[in-house]
Design a protein around this motif. Structure first.
Motif, PDB file in Angstrom:
ATOM      1  N   TYR A 114       0.854  -1.184   0.000  1.00 39.84           N
ATOM      2  CA  TYR A 114       0.000   0.000   0.000  1.00 39.84           C
ATOM      3  C   TYR A 114       0.896   1.242   0.000  1.00 39.84           C
ATOM      4  O   TYR A 114       1.842   1.327   0.799  1.00 39.84           O
ATOM      5  CB  TYR A 114      -0.893   0.019   1.238  1.00 39.84           C
ATOM      6  N   ARG A 115       0.596   2.177  -0.858  1.00 43.74           N
ATOM      7  CA  ARG A 115       1.390   3.403  -0.931  1.00 43.74           C
ATOM      8  C   ARG A 115       0.618   4.554  -0.288  1.00 43.74           C
ATOM      9  O   ARG A 115      -0.568   4.731  -0.544  1.00 43.74           O
ATOM     10  CB  ARG A 115       1.760   3.708  -2.372  1.00 43.74           C
ATOM     11  N   LEU A 116       1.346   5.329   0.533  1.00 44.54           N
ATOM     12  CA  LEU A 116       0.706   6.390   1.301  1.00 44.54           C
ATOM     13  C   LEU A 116       1.476   7.695   1.200  1.00 44.54           C
ATOM     14  O   LEU A 116       2.712   7.708   1.318  1.00 44.54           O
ATOM     15  CB  LEU A 116       0.611   6.011   2.778  1.00 44.54           C
ATOM     16  N   LYS A 117       0.729   8.764   1.018  1.00 44.41           N
ATOM     17  CA  LYS A 117       1.265  10.096   1.236  1.00 44.41           C
ATOM     18  C   LYS A 117       1.321  10.344   2.743  1.00 44.41           C
ATOM     19  O   LYS A 117       0.856   9.518   3.528  1.00 44.41           O
ATOM     20  CB  LYS A 117       0.377  11.123   0.539  1.00 44.41           C
ATOM     21  N   PRO A 118       1.915  11.466   3.184  1.00 45.18           N
ATOM     22  CA  PRO A 118       2.012  11.712   4.636  1.00 45.18           C
ATOM     23  C   PRO A 118       0.659  11.611   5.323  1.00 45.18           C
ATOM     24  O   PRO A 118      -0.351  12.094   4.813  1.00 45.18           O
ATOM     25  CB  PRO A 118       2.559  13.143   4.698  1.00 45.18           C
ATOM     26  N   ILE A 119       0.647  10.965   6.493  1.00 42.02           N
ATOM     27  CA  ILE A 119      -0.609  10.704   7.190  1.00 42.02           C
ATOM     28  C   ILE A 119      -0.367  10.724   8.699  1.00 42.02           C
ATOM     29  O   ILE A 119       0.687  10.287   9.173  1.00 42.02           O
ATOM     30  CB  ILE A 119      -1.209   9.351   6.750  1.00 42.02           C
ATOM     31  N   THR A 120      -1.345  11.239   9.450  1.00 43.69           N
ATOM     32  CA  THR A 120      -1.305  11.231  10.907  1.00 43.69           C
ATOM     33  C   THR A 120      -2.493  10.438  11.433  1.00 43.69           C
ATOM     34  O   THR A 120      -3.641  10.738  11.078  1.00 43.69           O
ATOM     35  CB  THR A 120      -1.331  12.662  11.471  1.00 43.69           C
ATOM     36  N   PHE A 121      -2.200   9.441  12.245  1.00 41.57           N
ATOM     37  CA  PHE A 121      -3.236   8.666  12.913  1.00 41.57           C
ATOM     38  C   PHE A 121      -3.394   9.253  14.322  1.00 41.57           C
ATOM     39  O   PHE A 121      -2.579   8.996  15.206  1.00 41.57           O
ATOM     40  CB  PHE A 121      -2.860   7.191  12.974  1.00 41.57           C
ATOM     41  N   SER A 144       7.042  16.304  -3.671  1.00 46.42           N
ATOM     42  CA  SER A 144       6.101  17.426  -3.591  1.00 46.42           C
ATOM     43  C   SER A 144       4.946  17.143  -2.626  1.00 46.42           C
ATOM     44  O   SER A 144       4.313  18.071  -2.119  1.00 46.42           O
ATOM     45  CB  SER A 144       5.541  17.747  -4.981  1.00 46.42           C
ATOM     46  N   ALA A 145       4.677  15.861  -2.340  1.00 44.34           N
ATOM     47  CA  ALA A 145       3.587  15.515  -1.423  1.00 44.34           C
ATOM     48  C   ALA A 145       3.900  15.917   0.021  1.00 44.34           C
ATOM     49  O   ALA A 145       3.008  15.917   0.865  1.00 44.34           O
ATOM     50  CB  ALA A 145       3.314  14.018  -1.491  1.00 44.34           C
ATOM     51  N   TYR A 146       5.161  16.265   0.294  1.00 40.30           N
ATOM     52  CA  TYR A 146       5.581  16.585   1.656  1.00 40.30           C
ATOM     53  C   TYR A 146       5.789  18.082   1.862  1.00 40.30           C
ATOM     54  O   TYR A 146       6.439  18.491   2.831  1.00 40.30           O
ATOM     55  CB  TYR A 146       6.883  15.835   1.981  1.00 40.30           C
ATOM     56  N   GLU A 147       5.239  18.898   1.001  1.00 45.16           N
ATOM     57  CA  GLU A 147       5.485  20.334   1.093  1.00 45.16           C
ATOM     58  C   GLU A 147       4.945  20.926   2.391  1.00 45.16           C
ATOM     59  O   GLU A 147       5.545  21.830   2.963  1.00 45.16           O
ATOM     60  CB  GLU A 147       4.883  21.053  -0.121  1.00 45.16           C
ATOM     61  N   GLU A 194      18.688  20.031   3.794  1.00 46.06           N
ATOM     62  CA  GLU A 194      17.262  20.309   3.874  1.00 46.06           C
ATOM     63  C   GLU A 194      16.585  19.253   4.760  1.00 46.06           C
ATOM     64  O   GLU A 194      17.050  18.120   4.855  1.00 46.06           O
ATOM     65  CB  GLU A 194      16.634  20.278   2.480  1.00 46.06           C
ATOM     66  N   PRO A 195      15.469  19.611   5.415  1.00 47.63           N
ATOM     67  CA  PRO A 195      14.751  18.616   6.226  1.00 47.63           C
ATOM     68  C   PRO A 195      14.256  17.454   5.378  1.00 47.63           C
ATOM     69  O   PRO A 195      13.895  17.613   4.221  1.00 47.63           O
ATOM     70  CB  PRO A 195      13.567  19.422   6.796  1.00 47.63           C
ATOM     71  N   ARG A 196      14.258  16.271   6.007  1.00 47.96           N
ATOM     72  CA  ARG A 196      13.719  15.075   5.375  1.00 47.96           C
ATOM     73  C   ARG A 196      12.795  14.376   6.366  1.00 47.96           C
ATOM     74  O   ARG A 196      12.971  14.502   7.569  1.00 47.96           O
ATOM     75  CB  ARG A 196      14.864  14.137   4.955  1.00 47.96           C
TER      76      ARG A 196
END
Length: 444
Positions: A114-121, A144-147, A194-196
């Motif tokens: 399963y592929r996920l963009k940034p997510i908070t549970f 770009s999904a982590y902007e 840069e932050p990662r």
């Protein structure tokens, strides 16, 4: 009369068995060191009380944190997850909301990616909510999904009485991030990077279990425990290439009462790193390599105050790492790191097996001389043996203004990997050695 006595006796045995079976905590007192205890108050803060003994709370059965009754289950597939290369963020979010609100088990099925963009549970959740990862969750590859937040991929926030388990994999898919890091092209030397994202962060969680999982190729750190309380971590496998920058395996920050047991870690940075605000940390049966070893710090950056206490690293094997057991602090900091034990550790071909560096300087500009430092004291090195890849096997580079004190060495033997001899450099350190000690510091 006889029957009445028999009935009374059986009743007493039954009541006693209930009492025994419902006990869940044992306090094991140890009198070697001091410890500061913390207790919750109504607003969630921790209030410090003074105790003059080292007490570590253990559970007779850690699974008593979670309900033994059968729980409801929800699968991410039930909410539309496809595992077909598209983003499954929405399905995971819906499944989480269902599980969290009802105290269910969220299931990520096996043999699927399963592929996920940034997510908070986010919590709080009903007690005994669980996240069972049987398959693989892979980070979305487009940067770009982590902007909105370049520092996190998956976050579990404010969840109590919670476990993550299942034998599955969190894959940070970090190669593209490493290649865009200035440290990657600069051989991990200091640079303005840069932050990662951290792959998985547990933030403000209490009564937490994280077990039987794989973490691989994180964008930066693999798994972080920040501001957590009462944590049990076991049977984790963490993997990233040796040249992947800043890919710490397990990072502990502002966390109290955490056990890290039977973990196998090989990355491009520290296998385990423990930083300020962390107390009552135990790391036991750790396999480390490649990587930068097991570190406390860095502490005191930007003239900050640091507090770390009651750390035990017991039974660890380090192979081919750049450091073994390390404490690192910046000049100009304040506070303390104390009551630290490194015990029963095997080194093989480790470049800096035993090191304290109070002149740590991970920046492009030279660090200026300071007259302040984090105080290091009550540090024990016991039964540490193996081979050093460099001539200097023991390095105590302590502050001139705030020397290291109460450093104890007992049965520390570090011989050269390829023949010859090893040496020790010991600056501004007050130490006591018992038993065998090689190489020894020069007379002070």
């Amino acid at each position: 009369m006889y029957q009445e006595k028999t009935i009374i006796t059986l009743l007493m045995i039954f009541l006693a068995s209930l009492f025994i079976c419902n006990g869940s905590y044992i306090v094991e007192p140890h009198h070697q060191a001091n410890v500061e205890r913390y207790y919750h108050v109504h607003d969630g803060r921790l209030i410090k009380t003074k105790h003059q003994h080292f007490g570590h709370i253990t559970r007779t059965n850690r699974d008593t944190l979670f309900s033994s009754k059968s729980q409801g289950m929800v699968s991410v597939d039930d909410f539309g997850a496809r595992a077909d290369g598209r983003d499954d963020w929405e399905a995971f979010k819906k499944a989480w909301n269902e599980a969290c609100s009802k105290g269910y088990v969220l299931v990520v099925p096996k043999n699927r990616i399963y592929r996920l963009k940034p997510i908070t549970f986010s919590g709080p959740c009903q007690p005994n909510t669980a996240f069972m990862l049987y398959g693989t969750i892979e980070a979305w590859s487009q940067m770009s999904a982590y902007e909105e937040d370049r520092q996190h991929w998956i976050v579990f926030d404010s969840v109590s009485n919670f476990k993550v388990d299942g034998g599955g994999t969190f894959n940070g898919n970090g190669k593209k991030w490493w290649e865009n890091s200035c440290k990657y092209s600069n051989n991990n030397l200091p640079c303005n990077d840069e932050p990662r994202p951290t792959a998985v962060t547990f933030y403000d969680c209490k009564n937490l279990k994280v077990k039987n999982l794989r973490f691989k190729d994180s964008q930066q750190m693999h798994v972080v425990f920040e501001r957590c309380f009462n944590v049990f971590v076991s049977n984790l496998i963490v993997r990233a290439p040796e040249d992947s920058p800043n890919t710490d395996g397990i990072h502990v920050a502002e966390t109290q009462n955490i056990d890290i047991i039977n973990c196998d870690i090989g990355t491009g940075d520290d296998c385990i790193s423990i930083v300020s605000g962390s107390k009552n940390v135990r790391a036991i049966d750790i396999t480390c390599g490649p990587g930068h070893g097991i570190s406390i710090g860095s502490l005191g950056a930007d003239n900050s105050e640091a507090e770390v206490s009651n750390v035990v690293v017991n039974r660890a094997a380090l192979t081919g790492t750049t450091n073994g057991v390390r404490i690192k602090t910046w000049q100009g900091g304040s506070g303390y790191a104390r009551n630290i034990k490194f015990m029963n550790i095997k080194m093989q071909n480790v470049t800096n097996p035993v090191i304290i560096d109070q002149y740590y300087c991970d920046q492009t500009e030279p660090c200026q001389e300071r007259n302040k430092a984090v105080q290091l004291s009550q540090v024990l090195y016991q039964n540490i043996r193996g081979t050093s890849a460099s001539e200097i096997a023991i390095k105590f580079n302590c502050s001139r203004s705030v020397p290291c004190r109460e450093i104890y060495l007992q049965d520390v033997i570090l011989e050269p990997e390829g023949g010859g001899g090893t040496t020790a450099t010991c600056e501004n350190v007050r130490y006591v050695n018992r038993g065998k000690f090689y190489p020894q510091c020069s007379p002070q």
